[in-house]
Design a protein around this motif. Structure first.
Motif, mmCIF file in Angstrom:
data_model
loop_
_atom_site.group_PDB
_atom_site.id
_atom_site.type_symbol
_atom_site.label_atom_id
_atom_site.label_comp_id
_atom_site.label_asym_id
_atom_site.label_seq_id
_atom_site.Cartn_x
_atom_site.Cartn_y
_atom_site.Cartn_z
ATOM 1 N N PRO A 14 0.809 -1.236 0.000
ATOM 2 C CA PRO A 14 0.000 0.000 0.000
ATOM 3 C C PRO A 14 0.835 1.276 0.000
ATOM 4 C CG PRO A 14 -0.793 -1.541 1.651
ATOM 5 C CD PRO A 14 0.509 -2.081 1.147
ATOM 6 N N MET A 15 0.314 2.265 -0.699
ATOM 7 C CA MET A 15 0.910 3.593 -0.690
ATOM 8 C C MET A 15 -0.208 4.594 -0.931
ATOM 9 S SD MET A 15 3.869 5.209 -3.099
ATOM 10 C CE MET A 15 5.294 5.428 -2.069
ATOM 11 N N GLY A 16 -0.390 5.506 -0.006
ATOM 12 C CA GLY A 16 -1.411 6.531 -0.159
ATOM 13 C C GLY A 16 -1.041 7.537 -1.238
ATOM 14 N N ARG A 17 -2.021 8.336 -1.618
ATOM 15 C CA ARG A 17 -1.844 9.291 -2.704
ATOM 16 C C ARG A 17 -0.717 10.287 -2.444
ATOM 17 N NH1 ARG A 17 -4.058 11.443 -7.133
ATOM 18 N NH2 ARG A 17 -4.166 13.694 -7.364
ATOM 19 N N THR A 18 -0.678 10.866 -1.255
ATOM 20 C CA THR A 18 0.340 11.871 -0.946
ATOM 21 C C THR A 18 1.746 11.274 -1.027
ATOM 22 O OG1 THR A 18 -1.215 13.059 0.460
ATOM 23 C CG2 THR A 18 1.124 13.540 0.779
ATOM 24 N N ALA A 19 1.921 10.104 -0.443
ATOM 25 C CA ALA A 19 3.230 9.445 -0.480
ATOM 26 C C ALA A 19 3.595 9.048 -1.914
ATOM 27 C CB ALA A 19 3.233 8.221 0.428
ATOM 28 N N PHE A 20 2.600 8.589 -2.680
ATOM 29 C CA PHE A 20 2.850 8.209 -4.068
ATOM 30 C C PHE A 20 3.323 9.414 -4.876
ATOM 31 C CE2 PHE A 20 1.201 7.979 -8.441
ATOM 32 C CZ PHE A 20 1.966 6.923 -8.911
ATOM 33 N N LEU A 21 2.623 10.540 -4.762
ATOM 34 C CA LEU A 21 3.005 11.730 -5.518
ATOM 35 C C LEU A 21 4.408 12.212 -5.134
ATOM 36 C CD1 LEU A 21 -0.378 13.673 -5.573
ATOM 37 C CD2 LEU A 21 0.694 12.375 -7.440
ATOM 38 N N LYS A 22 4.715 12.119 -3.854
ATOM 39 C CA LYS A 22 6.052 12.500 -3.390
ATOM 40 C C LYS A 22 7.114 11.571 -4.004
ATOM 41 C CE LYS A 22 8.701 13.257 0.834
ATOM 42 N NZ LYS A 22 8.681 13.206 2.297
ATOM 43 N N ALA A 23 6.834 10.262 -4.040
ATOM 44 C CA ALA A 23 7.780 9.300 -4.618
ATOM 45 C C ALA A 23 7.943 9.515 -6.119
ATOM 46 C CB ALA A 23 7.313 7.873 -4.335
ATOM 47 N N ARG A 59 21.170 -5.669 2.213
ATOM 48 C CA ARG A 59 21.028 -5.176 3.575
ATOM 49 C C ARG A 59 20.580 -3.722 3.603
ATOM 50 N NH1 ARG A 59 26.223 -5.901 5.240
ATOM 51 N NH2 ARG A 59 26.475 -7.970 4.457
ATOM 52 N N GLU A 60 20.986 -2.938 2.625
ATOM 53 C CA GLU A 60 20.629 -1.526 2.577
ATOM 54 C C GLU A 60 19.188 -1.300 2.153
ATOM 55 O OE1 GLU A 60 23.339 1.114 0.528
ATOM 56 O OE2 GLU A 60 24.743 -0.549 0.428
ATOM 57 N N GLU A 61 18.553 -2.305 1.563
ATOM 58 C CA GLU A 61 17.222 -2.124 1.009
ATOM 59 C C GLU A 61 16.149 -2.558 1.984
ATOM 60 O OE1 GLU A 61 17.743 -4.603 -2.337
ATOM 61 O OE2 GLU A 61 18.677 -3.040 -3.519
ATOM 62 N N THR A 62 14.968 -1.994 1.839
ATOM 63 C CA THR A 62 13.819 -2.433 2.612
ATOM 64 C C THR A 62 12.972 -3.300 1.712
ATOM 65 O OG1 THR A 62 12.331 -0.679 1.928
ATOM 66 C CG2 THR A 62 13.811 -0.179 3.762
ATOM 67 N N GLY A 63 12.031 -4.001 2.286
ATOM 68 C CA GLY A 63 11.128 -4.816 1.504
ATOM 69 C C GLY A 63 9.893 -4.037 1.077
ATOM 70 N N GLU A 64 9.907 -2.732 1.249
ATOM 71 C CA GLU A 64 8.722 -1.939 0.960
ATOM 72 C C GLU A 64 8.538 -1.699 -0.529
ATOM 73 O OE1 GLU A 64 8.450 0.941 4.769
ATOM 74 O OE2 GLU A 64 10.026 1.363 3.325
ATOM 75 N N GLY A 65 7.326 -1.823 -0.956
ATOM 76 C CA GLY A 65 6.945 -1.456 -2.309
ATOM 77 C C GLY A 65 5.790 -0.485 -2.187
ATOM 78 N N TYR A 66 5.015 -0.335 -3.207
ATOM 79 C CA TYR A 66 3.965 0.659 -3.185
ATOM 80 C C TYR A 66 2.651 0.101 -3.715
ATOM 81 C CZ TYR A 66 8.300 3.229 -3.143
ATOM 82 O OH TYR A 66 9.550 3.661 -2.853
ATOM 83 N N LEU A 67 1.576 0.374 -2.994
ATOM 84 C CA LEU A 67 0.220 0.043 -3.421
ATOM 85 C C LEU A 67 -0.702 0.921 -2.604
ATOM 86 C CD1 LEU A 67 -2.180 -1.777 -4.432
ATOM 87 C CD2 LEU A 67 -1.771 -3.092 -2.390
ATOM 88 N N GLY A 68 -1.654 1.537 -3.212
ATOM 89 C CA GLY A 68 -2.537 2.386 -2.446
ATOM 90 C C GLY A 68 -3.977 2.261 -2.851
ATOM 91 N N LYS A 69 -4.841 2.940 -2.109
ATOM 92 C CA LYS A 69 -6.259 2.966 -2.428
ATOM 93 C C LYS A 69 -6.458 3.463 -3.847
ATOM 94 C CE LYS A 69 -7.445 3.954 2.337
ATOM 95 N NZ LYS A 69 -7.868 4.987 3.261
#
Length: 162
Positions: A82-91, A138-148
């Motif tokens: 998940p990734m919300g709209r504000t965070a998505f636009l920032k990315a 090691r430097e990377e996170t497992g985070e990706g993006y998905l939002g409403k």
């Protein structure tokens, strides 16, 4: 500020045994942001192989965001988050400003999907890639993006980009 070119891509996966087109997609990139527009698969699981290979290429070539479009269960199974709209636009802004010239350029015309996934493809954009060393992982996170709003991405961010 500088410019950030639009690049169109086609990704094609061929069956080694028959030479037939098995899966593919059409997408575009603006800076470090890649967007999948449409895809298909003609052979069972070939679409998942295509997505896995493309995801590895995007990560290794320096892309920071992969917009897979609206939510679908298979995208979540492939690593979308998940990734919300504000965070998505920032990315998106960050990917376009901080990495305006990211692109996929492989040595030669074709690469084997297994080789890409296994890290045997050693060059992207004219530079050597590490194929996922433990130090880099090691430097990377497992985070990706998905939002409403429907944005998904298994492309990982480095700690310095959070």
């Amino acid at each position: 500020k500088g410019t950030c070119p639009l690049r169109l891509y086609t990704v094609e996966v061929y069956d080694v045994a028959t030479g037939a087109l098995a899966a593919g997609e059409l997408g575009y990139a603006v800076g470090g942001v890649y967007t999948s527009l449409t895809g298909f698969s003609a052979v069972d699981s070939s679409g998942s192989v295509q997505l896995a290979a493309l995801g590895m290429l995007l990560e290794r070539c320096g892309f920071t965001l992969w917009d897979l479009g609206m939510y679908m269960d298979y995208k979540k199974r492939l690593g979308g988050r998940p990734m919300g709209r504000t965070a998505f636009l920032k990315a998106v802004r960050r990917g376009r400003v901080e990495r305006p010239n990211v692109k996929i350029v492989l040595k030669g015309e074709r690469a084997n999907c297994r080789d890409i996934i296994d890290g045997k493809v050693r060059e992207c954009n004219g530079r050597m890639i590490d194929g996922g060393s433990k130090e880099t992982r090691r430097e990377e996170t497992g985070e990706g993006y998905l939002g409403k709003e429907g944005c998904m991405s298994p492309v990982k961010r480095r700690k310095s980009e959070r």
